[in-house]
Write an enzyme that holds these catalytic residues in place. Structure first.
Site, PDB file in Angstrom:
ATOM      1  N   ASP A 172       4.039 -28.594 -61.808  1.00 47.63           N
ATOM      2  CA  ASP A 172       4.361 -29.983 -62.118  1.00 47.63           C
ATOM      3  C   ASP A 172       5.858 -30.286 -62.098  1.00 47.63           C
ATOM      4  OD1 ASP A 172       5.053 -28.546 -64.358  1.00 47.63           O
ATOM      5  OD2 ASP A 172       4.292 -30.007 -65.784  1.00 47.63           O
ATOM      6  N   TYR A 264      15.115 -25.595 -61.300  1.00 41.66           N
ATOM      7  CA  TYR A 264      15.093 -24.152 -61.571  1.00 41.66           C
ATOM      8  C   TYR A 264      16.087 -23.380 -60.709  1.00 41.66           C
ATOM      9  CZ  TYR A 264      11.115 -24.172 -64.744  1.00 41.66           C
ATOM     10  OH  TYR A 264      10.286 -24.357 -65.832  1.00 41.66           O
TER      11      TYR A 264
END
Length: 441
Positions: A172, A264
Site C-alpha cells: 500500500d 523507502y
C-alpha cells in the site's frame, strides 16, 4: 452486484478495525455477505473480534454473518477473498529486528537491511504453510497478500506456487504516497493514475496524471522541491517518524530529480544519515507498542464495555480502501488500474525475468495484466539488480540452508555493505531468531 465472503488473516492486528471501517465505507464497491477473522493468537483476536462484532452490527446492518475463529476450515472454506497480513514473532520480534542493526551502526527497519532479512526469514515458513492450507481447502479464493517484507515473502510464494494466478502480492505504500500527491494537487487520489517501476519498497513514479490525461509530474516535482512534503493519509499523517520520512523524500527529489521516489528508498540512498537518526531504545516497533497498539486495545475495551462505538474514533484509511478496491476489481472484473507486485518476464527487459517487479496492472477475473515498462537506464538498473540479488540470496539461503548466501546477501545490501558489520549483525540476528530461523550451514 453479487455479495462476496471475505476472510481476514491476522484478525488480531491493530489494523483490523480500520480495515473493517473501510469495508463499511466501501460497501458499494465491494458488498459483502460474510466477514470472518482468523488468527492463531486467540486472546488477541478475541478482543478485536468482540469489538468488531459491535462495530459491524452498528454500521453494517446488511452484513449477514460475522465470526472470528482459529479454525482454518471455518476461515477458508467458502471465502471468495482472503486478505493476508501476518507478523510472525509479533511486535517484540520486530523490535529486535530494528534494535540489533542499530546497535551495529546500521539502519534498523522492519523491511529493509538486516531487519528486513530477519523478518523475511521468519515469515517465509508461516506464509508457505498458510497458502498451502488455504489451497487444500479452497482452490478459487483470491488471496491478497500484504505481509511484509513483501519482496522476500513474495519471492518465496512465487517459487512454491508459481502457477497460482489468484494469489497476488500487494503493497500500500505507493497509494499512500499518491494520497499526499493528490492532496498537494487538490485532486481525488482515485482520479490519479501513476506510471511506476521498481521492486517492492524500492521504486519510482515516472508519471502522475489524472484520468483525463492531464500530466502533473513536473508540477509535482516543483511543489515538492519548494514546499513541505507531508504524509496526509490519516493512518500516518500525525506520526513523527512518517513526517520525517516524507521530509527525506523531498531531499531525494532534490538530489535525483528525474523521477519521484518511493519513500523507502531513503534507507538505501542515505543509509549513514538514517542510521544516525535512530535509537535502539526508541525503535518504530517500540513506538507502535506504546502508541497505536495500546490505543487500539483500549478502544476495544471501551467498545466492549459500553456495547457501542460511541465517542470512539474509528475510520477507514487508504491502506484498507486500496485492498478493497483491488478485491472489487478482481471479483467484479472491473479491469481497474493498480500498482501490484508480479513476475517480471519482460516487463522491464533489462532486469532478470524471475524478479518480482512492482508496476501498474489492470486487474480482472483473470488476474493481473501488467503494463510494459521497457528498458530502464543504468543508474536504476544498477540499483535494482543489486537489490534483487540481495533478495534472491536471502531466498536461496532459506531453501538451501546456506549461511554463506545469507552473509553475501547482507554484504550486497546497500544499508550494510561492510563485511565485518554483516557478520556481526548476522550473529546477533541468529541468536534472536533461534526459535524461528532454519539451521543454516
Amino acid at each position: 452486484m453479487k455479495k462476496s465472503k471475505l476472510t481476514i488473516l491476522g484478525g488480531g492486528s491493530t489494523y483490523t478495525l480500520g480495515i473493517l471501517m473501510s469495508l463499511i465505507e466501501e460497501s458499494n464497491h465491494l458488498p459483502l455477505s460474510e466477514i470472518t477473522l482468523y488468527d492463531t493468537d486467540i486472546s488477541r483476536q478475541e478482543k478485536i473480534g468482540k469489538a468488531a462484532n459491535i462495530l459491524l452490527k452498528e454500521h453494517y446492518p446488511s452484513l449477514e454473518k460475522f465470526e472470528y475463529t482459529s479454525n482454518q476450515s471455518t476461515a477458508f472454506k467458502d471465502a471468495d477473498i482472503i486478505f493476508v497480513q501476518i507478523r510472525t514473532g509479533g511486535l517484540l520480534m520486530r523490535e529486535l529486528d530494528e534494535q540489533i542493526p542499530i546497535q551495529h551502526g546500521l539502519v534498523g527497519q522492519e523491511t529493509c537491511g538486516g531487519g528486513g532479512m530477519s523478518y523475511g526469514l521468519r515469515s517465509i515458513p508461516d506464509m508457505l504453510q498458510l497458502v498451502e492450507a488455504i489451497r487444500s481447502i479452497n482452490k478459487e479464493a483470491w488471496i491478497l497478500n500484504y505481509t511484509n517484507p513483501a519482496a522476500i515473502v513474495g519471492l518465496a510464494l512465487d517459487k512454491v506456487f508459481p502457477d497460482d494466478n489468484r494469489l497476488l502480492n500487494i503493497c500500500d505504500m505507493p497509494i499512500a504516497i499518491m494520497k499526499s500527491y493528490a492532496d498537494i494537487l487538490d485532486e481525488d487520489v482515485w482520479n490519479l493514475e501513476a506510471d511506476y517501476f521498481g521492486l517492492n519498497h524500492f521504486g519510482w513514479f515516472t508519471k502522475i496524471q489524472n484520468k483525463y490525461g492531464h500530466d502533473y509530474t513536473s508540477e509535482l516535482k516543483h511543489l515538492i522541491q519548494n514546499n513541505d512534503f507531508k504524509p496526509t493519509d490519516k493512518l500516518i499523517a500525525n506520526d513523527p517518524s512518517w513526517q520525517s520520512t516524507f521530509k527525506q523524500a523531498k531531499q531525494m527529489v532534490q538530489d535525483f530529480e528525474e523521477y519521484l521516489p518511493n519513500t523507502y528508498l531513503q534507507y538505501y540512498l542515505y543509509p549513514n544519515q538514517l542510521s544516525q537518526k535512530e535509537s535502539a531504545n526508541n525503535t518504530r516497533a517500540r513506538q507502535v507498542i506504546n502508541g497505536r497498539e495500546k490505543e487500539v486495545f483500549n478502544d476495544c475495551d471501551t467498545i466492549i464495555k459500553q456495547n457501542n462505538t460511541e465517542n470512539i474514533d474509528i475510520s477507514g484509511d487508504i491502506h484498507g480502501v486500496y485492498m478493497i478496491r483491488i478485491a472489487a476489481s478482481l471479483v467484479h472484473h472491473l479491469k481497474e488500474r493498480f500498482i501490484i507486485i508480479t513476475r517480471n518476464e519482460g516487463i522491464i527487459p533489462n532486469l532478470p525475468s524471475d524478479a518480482l517487479v512492482e508496476v501498474p496492472a489492470l486487474l480482472g477475473r483473470n488476474g493481473a495484466e501488467p503494463f510494459k515498462v521497457g528498458e530502464i537506464s543504468t543508474f536504476y538498473k544498477g540499483l535494482l539488480e543489486n537489490q534483487y540479488a540481495y533478495e534472491k540470496l536471502v531466498l536461496e539461503a532459506y531453501f538451501e540452508n546456506d549461511y554463506n548466501k545469507l552473509l553475501q546477501a547482507l554484504v550486497l545490501n546497500r544499508t550494510v555493505i561492510d563485511t565485518n558489520k554483516a557478520k556481526n549483525v548476522l550473529s546477533d540476528l541468529f541468536e534472536a531468531n533461534k526459535e524461528y530461523w532454519p539451521n543454516l550451514n
